[in-house]
Design an enzyme around this catalytic site. Structure first.
Site, PDB file in Angstrom:
ATOM      1  N   GLU A   1       7.485  33.611  12.860  1.00  0.00           N
ATOM      2  CA  GLU A   1       7.324  32.988  11.528  1.00  0.00           C
ATOM      3  C   GLU A   1       7.679  33.954  10.401  1.00  0.00           C
ATOM      4  O   GLU A   1       7.995  33.536   9.295  1.00  0.00           O
ATOM      5  CB  GLU A   1       5.899  32.444  11.356  1.00  0.00           C
ATOM      6  CG  GLU A   1       4.775  33.468  11.269  1.00  0.00           C
ATOM      7  CD  GLU A   1       4.226  33.929  12.622  1.00  0.00           C
ATOM      8  OE1 GLU A   1       4.971  33.822  13.617  1.00  0.00           O
ATOM      9  OE2 GLU A   1       3.077  34.405  12.684  1.00  0.00           O
TER      10      GLU A   1
ATOM     11  N   CYS B   1       2.202  35.070  19.751  1.00  0.00           N
ATOM     12  CA  CYS B   1       1.349  36.248  19.896  1.00  0.00           C
ATOM     13  C   CYS B   1       0.132  35.955  20.783  1.00  0.00           C
ATOM     14  O   CYS B   1       0.254  35.956  21.997  1.00  0.00           O
ATOM     15  CB  CYS B   1       0.972  36.791  18.519  1.00  0.00           C
ATOM     16  SG  CYS B   1       0.493  38.525  18.630  1.00  0.00           S
TER      17      CYS B   1
ATOM     18  N   ILE C   1       5.215  32.685  -6.550  1.00  0.00           N
ATOM     19  CA  ILE C   1       6.301  31.704  -6.406  1.00  0.00           C
ATOM     20  C   ILE C   1       7.226  31.776  -7.622  1.00  0.00           C
ATOM     21  O   ILE C   1       8.448  31.650  -7.494  1.00  0.00           O
ATOM     22  CB  ILE C   1       5.715  30.290  -6.193  1.00  0.00           C
ATOM     23  CG1 ILE C   1       4.993  30.264  -4.846  1.00  0.00           C
ATOM     24  CG2 ILE C   1       6.791  29.226  -6.244  1.00  0.00           C
ATOM     25  CD1 ILE C   1       4.176  29.032  -4.594  1.00  0.00           C
TER      26      ILE C   1
ATOM     27  N   GLY D   1      -4.046  35.128  16.812  1.00  0.00           N
ATOM     28  CA  GLY D   1      -5.479  35.128  16.521  1.00  0.00           C
ATOM     29  C   GLY D   1      -6.152  36.330  17.155  1.00  0.00           C
ATOM     30  O   GLY D   1      -5.530  37.095  17.888  1.00  0.00           O
TER      31      GLY D   1
ATOM     32  N   HIS E   1       5.907  37.631  16.136  1.00  0.00           N
ATOM     33  CA  HIS E   1       5.572  36.620  15.124  1.00  0.00           C
ATOM     34  C   HIS E   1       6.871  36.102  14.512  1.00  0.00           C
ATOM     35  O   HIS E   1       7.289  36.588  13.448  1.00  0.00           O
ATOM     36  CB  HIS E   1       4.683  37.232  14.036  1.00  0.00           C
ATOM     37  CG  HIS E   1       3.279  37.430  14.482  1.00  0.00           C
ATOM     38  ND1 HIS E   1       2.344  36.420  14.448  1.00  0.00           N
ATOM     39  CD2 HIS E   1       2.654  38.497  15.006  1.00  0.00           C
ATOM     40  CE1 HIS E   1       1.195  36.868  14.915  1.00  0.00           C
ATOM     41  NE2 HIS E   1       1.356  38.129  15.265  1.00  0.00           N
TER      42      HIS E   1
ATOM     43  N   GLY F   1       0.390  30.684  -9.137  1.00  0.00           N
ATOM     44  CA  GLY F   1       1.767  30.701  -8.653  1.00  0.00           C
ATOM     45  C   GLY F   1       2.649  31.788  -9.245  1.00  0.00           C
ATOM     46  O   GLY F   1       3.854  31.579  -9.413  1.00  0.00           O
TER      47      GLY F   1
ATOM     48  N   THR G   1      -4.108  30.298 -23.198  1.00  0.00           N
ATOM     49  CA  THR G   1      -2.834  31.030 -23.129  1.00  0.00           C
ATOM     50  C   THR G   1      -2.641  31.875 -24.385  1.00  0.00           C
ATOM     51  O   THR G   1      -2.184  33.021 -24.307  1.00  0.00           O
ATOM     52  CB  THR G   1      -1.659  30.053 -22.921  1.00  0.00           C
ATOM     53  OG1 THR G   1      -1.887  29.382 -21.693  1.00  0.00           O
ATOM     54  CG2 THR G   1      -0.325  30.764 -22.869  1.00  0.00           C
TER      55      THR G   1
ATOM     56  N   THR H   1      -3.875  24.771 -25.181  1.00  0.00           N
ATOM     57  CA  THR H   1      -3.063  25.995 -25.208  1.00  0.00           C
ATOM     58  C   THR H   1      -3.891  27.239 -25.541  1.00  0.00           C
ATOM     59  O   THR H   1      -3.402  28.353 -25.411  1.00  0.00           O
ATOM     60  CB  THR H   1      -1.931  25.895 -26.267  1.00  0.00           C
ATOM     61  OG1 THR H   1      -2.532  25.761 -27.551  1.00  0.00           O
ATOM     62  CG2 THR H   1      -1.008  24.736 -26.016  1.00  0.00           C
TER      63      THR H   1
END
Ligand code: GLN
Length: 564
Positions: free
Chosen positions: A538, A392, A19, A365, A536, A16, A190, A187
């Site tokens: 979207e 489309c 994000i 597609g 498109h 992520g 990391t 941990t």
């Protein structure tokens, strides 16, 4: 002074980073700053256009016609802001540019080297994309320790040295596993990611700790000791139901204020999250839910089926439904597995239990597989009152289905599937034929935003008007609508009169400079909602500003749900 935030990943990919980058951008924008987001992909492809969806998920198309990594889509959806294609930097672009300059003699006889030439090219591109914004957030793809992202980490460090510590922040997004047999959060991976980052001369200012569950105090203390990062800069990022909750979760830990403090910038306004919160509430509630079927071709990758190729459509459905106070349950109907041959009467068809849905989408597609199943779904929607949105390829197949059943063009098809069809209602226009003859595949589709002229009396125009997404051309008086494209084939202009005579309404078109009219939207006036677009839509849907075609489709689906 321009500020830069670099986001790098530790331990594993796919946790992520995109994000996180979008969420940090959203937070800073909410503090009144101007923000742009940049994605660096360390692969050698120049863009994502030639990548298979199974390799890389859906390709995102920018307004200026770039075929890009899906992360740019996440950025646009969170920030409600279009990102140009220069915000996507790949290693392929960097090397191609440096070699091109070397061939052109631009380096004046010098030995062209990794340092400084590759690094300078990276920095120049970052600065170019960042120009004019208060803050640029740069996500470096891959994971710290990958060979391929080393030049980009080098560039991040070089930029920090050039501009000073107050202008550059390094953020590490890392993963803290909870192994089943131990049931304890670890941990160590990391800590090692931090060590790898330090080897490149970078000390993380913030660590975003992704995990299945929230972090406890003990873990936080351990991270503080081993990673030398102040505890208030260790940000907890447990899994959430809805990705849009992530900026709120960061803000509960005052990430925005801490970033501003670290970068020595004043906030311009107090953040207001109320609209955002309302939409998340709609998306996560259990009572008001619409059932949508997306009839597509789902590609298998090993043991996994990739619904990711339609990720933007799923988001667009969510945005539109949330604005209407609903959540969406999507069923991915695999068009390749539909047993349509046994079906004699489509309106009573049992290939798929259509009755349990409130609307059908046939998305974009390529190629022949699954086409008959998609045609079948379209026929069902057309003959019943089921709301339908074609995108489309969805528009192209709606034309094929209508031509066969209503215009008596038996055997009509797209030449993408049947090159010898008697009625090529969807075909390549001469320009595309030429490109394909020269094997010019990369970046040669009809790409990016085009302004369509819509019929002001159409359903499509009403929807765009309602969303204030229509513009009047002051010279011609035309109503214009902007959407992004990615396709080669077009509705064959020869058949437009026959299709219209049989009741199909083309509600928008684009006129090319040679006078050819390309059909952009269609609708069936008598149907509750049968709309398709060659574009498109979207790609222009954001949580804070849903796309009007999706809003219209969802509204019709809600009406259907109410009468079910
Ligand atoms: N295969 C079709 C074309 O190339 C549609 C592409 C799409 O749906 N994006 O025109």
């Amino acid at each position: 002074m321009q500020k830069y935030i670099f986001v790098v990943g530790g331990v594993v990919s796919g946790i992520g980073k995109g994000i996180t980058t979008a969420s940090v951008g959203k937070i800073l924008k909410n503090y009144g700053l101007t923000v742009t987001l940049i994605k660096i992909d360390p692969y050698l492809n120049v863009d994502a256009g030639t990548l298979r969806p199974t390799e890389h998920g859906e390709v995102w198309v920018t307004e200026d016609g770039g075929e890009i990594d899906q992360d740019l889509g996440t950025y646009e959806r969170f920030l409600n802001q279009s990102m140009p294609k220069k915000n996507s930097i790949t290693a392929g672009q960097i090397y191609a540019a440096v070699i091109q300059k070397e061939r052109a003699g631009d380096y004046l006889g010098k030995t062209v080297q990794y340092v400084p030439h590759i690094i300078d090219e990276i920095i120049a591109r970052i600065k170019d994309a960042a120009a004019g914004y208060d803050v640029a957030i740069i996500e470096i793809g891959g994971t710290v320790g990958d060979y391929e992202n080393m030049p980009f980490l080098f560039a991040a460090k070089a930029l920090e040295q050039e501009l000073g510590r107050d202008s550059v922040v390094h953020m590490l997004v890392s993963y803290l596993p909870v192994p089943h047999h131990l049931e304890e959060m670890k941990t160590k991976p990391t800590q090692q990611a931090v060590r790898l980052l330090r080897q490149e001369g970078i000390v993380p200012d913030f660590i975003i700790c992704r995990s299945a569950q929230p972090m406890d105090r003990e873990r936080k203390e351990k991270m503080q000791i081993y990673a030398h990062v102040p505890p208030e800069h260790i940000i907890d990022a447990p899994d959430v139901d809805q990705i849009y909750q992530i900026p709120l979760n960061f803000e509960r830990q005052e990430l925005g204020r801490k970033l501003l403090q670290r970068l020595k910038i004043e906030s311009c306004s107090a953040p207001n999250w109320s609209g955002w919160q309302q939409q998340i509430h709609a998306l996560t509630q259990k009572e008001r839910r619409i059932a949508i079927a997306i009839v597509g071709k789902y590609l298998a990758s090993g043991n996994f089926s990739i619904a990711d190729s339609y990720v933007s459509i799923a988001h667009a459905c969510n945005h539109a439904a949330a604005a209407l106070g609903y959540a969406v349950d999507i069923t991915w109907v695999d068009a390749q597995k539909m047993v349509h041959e046994q079906c004699t009467d489509i309106s009573t068809c049992s290939c798929v239990d259509w009755q349990k849905f409130d609307g059908i989408i046939v998305p974009g597609g390529f190629g022949a597989s699954g086409v008959e199943g998609k045609l079948h779904a379209i026929a069902y929607a057309r003959q019943t009152t089921m709301p339908f949105l074609g995108i489309c390829y969805g528009l192209q197949l709606a034309v094929v289905e209508f031509a066969r059943s209503k215009s008596a063009l038996h055997g009509a098809h797209t030449t993408e599937v049947d090159a010898a069809t008697a009625y090529p209602v969807i075909d390549l226009l001469p320009l595309q034929k030429e490109l394909l003859a020269h094997h010019d595949i990369g970046g040669s589709m009809r790409l990016g935003a085009y302004a369509a002229v819509v019929d002001p009396a159409s359903k499509v125009a009403a929807l765009y008007r309602g969303a204030r997404r229509i513009e009047l051309d002051t010279q011609t008086g035309d109503s214009l609508v902007l959407e992004r494209h990615r396709h080669r084939y077009e509705v064959n202009p020869t058949y437009v009169p026959a299709l219209e005579a049989a009741g199909l309404r083309f509600s928008g078109h684009y006129t090319r400079h040679d006078g050819t009219r390309l059909m952009e939207f269609l609708e069936l006036p008598e149907h509750p909602f049968f709309v398709a677009t060659q574009a498109h839509p979207e790609f222009t849907s954001r949580l804070a500003d849903p796309n009007p075609l999706f809003t219209g489709f969802m509204q019709a689906s809600i009406e259907r749900l109410k009468t079910r």
